[in-house]
Design an enzyme around this catalytic site. Structure first.
Site, short mmCIF file in Angstrom:
data_model
loop_
_atom_site.label_atom_id
_atom_site.label_comp_id
_atom_site.label_asym_id
_atom_site.label_seq_id
_atom_site.Cartn_x
_atom_site.Cartn_y
_atom_site.Cartn_z
N GLN A 1 -7.49 1.93 -10.72
CA GLN A 1 -8.09 2.34 -9.45
C GLN A 1 -8.65 3.76 -9.50
O GLN A 1 -9.10 4.29 -8.48
CB GLN A 1 -7.10 2.19 -8.29
CG GLN A 1 -5.98 3.22 -8.24
CD GLN A 1 -4.88 2.80 -7.29
OE1 GLN A 1 -4.15 1.85 -7.53
NE2 GLN A 1 -4.75 3.51 -6.19
N SER B 1 0.26 13.97 1.91
CA SER B 1 -0.45 13.36 0.79
C SER B 1 -0.02 14.04 -0.50
O SER B 1 0.17 15.27 -0.53
CB SER B 1 -1.97 13.54 0.96
OG SER B 1 -2.63 13.24 -0.25
N MET C 1 2.51 5.36 -5.89
CA MET C 1 2.10 5.95 -7.17
C MET C 1 2.99 7.15 -7.49
O MET C 1 2.60 8.03 -8.26
CB MET C 1 0.63 6.35 -7.14
CG MET C 1 -0.30 5.13 -6.97
SD MET C 1 -1.93 5.37 -7.71
CE MET C 1 -2.50 6.84 -6.85
N GLY C 2 4.20 7.20 -6.91
CA GLY C 2 5.10 8.32 -7.18
C GLY C 2 4.64 9.57 -6.45
O GLY C 2 3.94 9.47 -5.43
N ALA C 3 5.07 10.75 -6.97
CA ALA C 3 4.78 12.03 -6.29
C ALA C 3 5.18 11.91 -4.82
O ALA C 3 4.41 12.24 -3.92
CB ALA C 3 3.31 12.41 -6.45
N GLY D 1 1.28 2.74 4.25
CA GLY D 1 1.02 3.73 5.27
C GLY D 1 -0.39 3.62 5.84
O GLY D 1 -1.34 3.28 5.12
N GLU D 2 -0.53 3.93 7.12
CA GLU D 2 -1.86 3.93 7.75
C GLU D 2 -2.67 5.14 7.32
O GLU D 2 -3.85 5.23 7.63
CB GLU D 2 -1.72 3.91 9.27
CG GLU D 2 -1.24 2.58 9.80
CD GLU D 2 -1.23 2.53 11.33
OE1 GLU D 2 -1.47 3.57 11.97
OE2 GLU D 2 -0.98 1.43 11.86
N HIS E 1 6.15 8.73 2.15
CA HIS E 1 6.66 7.58 1.40
C HIS E 1 8.07 7.21 1.86
O HIS E 1 8.43 6.04 1.96
CB HIS E 1 6.73 7.89 -0.10
CG HIS E 1 5.40 8.17 -0.73
ND1 HIS E 1 4.98 9.44 -1.03
CD2 HIS E 1 4.40 7.35 -1.11
CE1 HIS E 1 3.78 9.39 -1.59
NE2 HIS E 1 3.39 8.14 -1.64
N ASP F 1 -3.73 5.62 4.47
CA ASP F 1 -4.78 4.92 3.74
C ASP F 1 -5.16 3.68 4.55
O ASP F 1 -4.88 2.54 4.16
CB ASP F 1 -4.29 4.54 2.34
CG ASP F 1 -3.91 5.76 1.53
OD1 ASP F 1 -4.81 6.50 1.13
OD2 ASP F 1 -2.69 5.98 1.32
#
Lengths: 296, 296
Positions: free
Chosen positions: B76, B200, B45-47, B162-163, B52, B165
């Site tokens: 979402q 995050s 989702m960028g950022a 990624g774990e 990432h 999430d």
């Protein structure tokens, strides 16, 4: 004749190869794709009649290789519906598919399609709302789920469905577009008996007397479509269809409706291409039919 | 230096090619596949932060070519959530992706992803039940929808998540299996700041004081995981985690739970590989974290 010659049956009499696992299905389709061949899928629930075979013949025009799937999908039947008594005859289906030029039968088990821990559902609004979506609320979610799976299992270039299930065809087009499933969806006009009755596996539920009365549904829809194409208002015309099929011996009428041909939004008059759709009960059989309405 | 030499920037400083339409995306992936190259997708989702970029580097190990998608997915987020203020910086994201060795950025518009008449939804049970599924009931349906679309738009060989999430990763694995989506789903351990805080995009919402307190969540989980791996009962250990992070300044605690590592079924003791998961609020930021519990 030598035994070798006897073994060389014409293509239409060769037994149809069958696969039951996703891996075997994908291996065959991938092999065709590697050879530069295009592949069409014809999803069915078996109990095949000439309408299905017309889909297979159309698929042969659209692609080099044709896979038909036969799977009576439990997720699109409600508990009170006819999942258990839905007709099943794989040997007969296989012979018919081979005779129509199909190249491969995919017949998975329920367990292979819905393994332990299965937890995913798809819902569709828009064209799935009303009509059969009202009377069989379970159906289109189940259709969306199984067709998505079949598309992603087989990964064909094109898939062919009958316009007999017109709402289903519009629902499939919508979720295939919405989910970006890379399969072209083609519709084929309804195949009918000589007297106009739409071919359906459920016609087998009709008694001889009911079978004789059933074509009145199609006749009533065709006359109504002419009136609607000439500009008549839907309310009056639809009421006449109801009266006429009731007089012909249909029992409960689920719906008789005029809808936009593409979006399936209800319309009161056919100002652009529309579709006239009906579902009604003849004895133990729920019959559906629909016809185009093309304003002059 | 000649101008030609100046134009030949090292790969890490080349501007990253960007596509915004499904057709352009598919054309590039198909070209790579025709050349015999494998393709990995990294949905974001960028950022973007180093977590990432670790996904991108892992994707390079798994495939020849890497596509990253940047799309803040409205389906979402619930209406009261942070969709509007979610951080967006495509230029910065693009530079970071290029520096990590990404080959293509896919950045579609909301309108391209959810065109007029969009009518399809996906729901997932099983691993989506409880945990974040309770506190963000909208989220996993939205994740399933957008990830299904991204998978079928890009048609990569593998996708990397990624774990951090962890529940999302298990949900993605489940619906990808259930729908027979032909993409391998790979997970990567959480990337952390030096003090243990899980990276995050939402850490940007923390004040300096909150940022200093936040790593206590990870420390509490790690200590609890040791106790659970030694055979301690979950109820006591989880209560201690709640007390400890409350003392550290966390406000509302959404959950602290022990679950089976594969099915995410709640467990009272770690008798086989389990996962300890938590979500709690620090100021305006809802932070989540999880750690493995591997019984001796």
């Amino acid at each position: 004749m030598t035994s070798l010659a006897a073994a060389r049956l014409p293509e239409s009499e060769q037994p149809l190869p069958v696969v039951r696992s996703v891996d075997d299905l994908r291996a065959q389709v991938a092999a065709w794709h590697r050879d530069g061949k295009t592949v069409a899928l014809v999803p069915t629930m078996g109990a095949l009649h000439d309408g299905h075979l017309a889909l297979v013949r159309r698929a042969r025009e659209l692609a080099d290789q044709v896979v038909a799937s036969v799977f009576v999908n439990p997720t699109q039947f409600a508990p009170h519906e006819d999942f258990d008594r839905y007709p099943r005859d794989e040997a007969g289906d296989s012979r018919k598919l081979a005779s129509a030029g199909c190249h491969l039968l995919y017949a998975p088990t329920v367990r292979a399609m819905y393994p332990e821990g299965f937890a995913t559902a798809i819902s569709v609004g828009g064209p799935a709302e009303g009509l059969c979506g009202t009377f069989r609320p379970q159906m289109f979610g189940g259709v969306a789920l199984v067709v998505t799976k079949l598309f992603l299992q087989a990964q064909p270039d094109v898939a062919v469905f009958g316009e007999k299930d017109y709402q289903q065809l519009m629902v499939i087009r919508r979720f295939a577009r919405d989910l970006d499933i890379p399969v072209r969806v083609e519709g084929l006009p309804t195949v009918r008996e000589a007297d106009g009755l739409a071919m359906s596996s459920r016609n087998a539920y009709l008694s001889a007397d009911e079978r004789a009365r059933a074509p009145e549904l199609n006749r009533a829809l065709l006359d109504a479509a002419s009136a609607l194409a000439g500009g008549a208002e839907a309310a009056t015309v639809l009421e006449a269809v109801r009266a006429r099929i009731t007089a012909a011996g249909f029992g409960s009428i689920d719906y008789v409706e005029l809808r936009d041909a593409d979006t399936l939004v209800p319309v009161t008059r056919a100002e652009r291409p529309a579709r006239l759709l009906a579902a009604a009960w003849m004895g133990k059989a729920r019959l559906i039919d629909n016809v185009p309405v093309l304003p002059a």
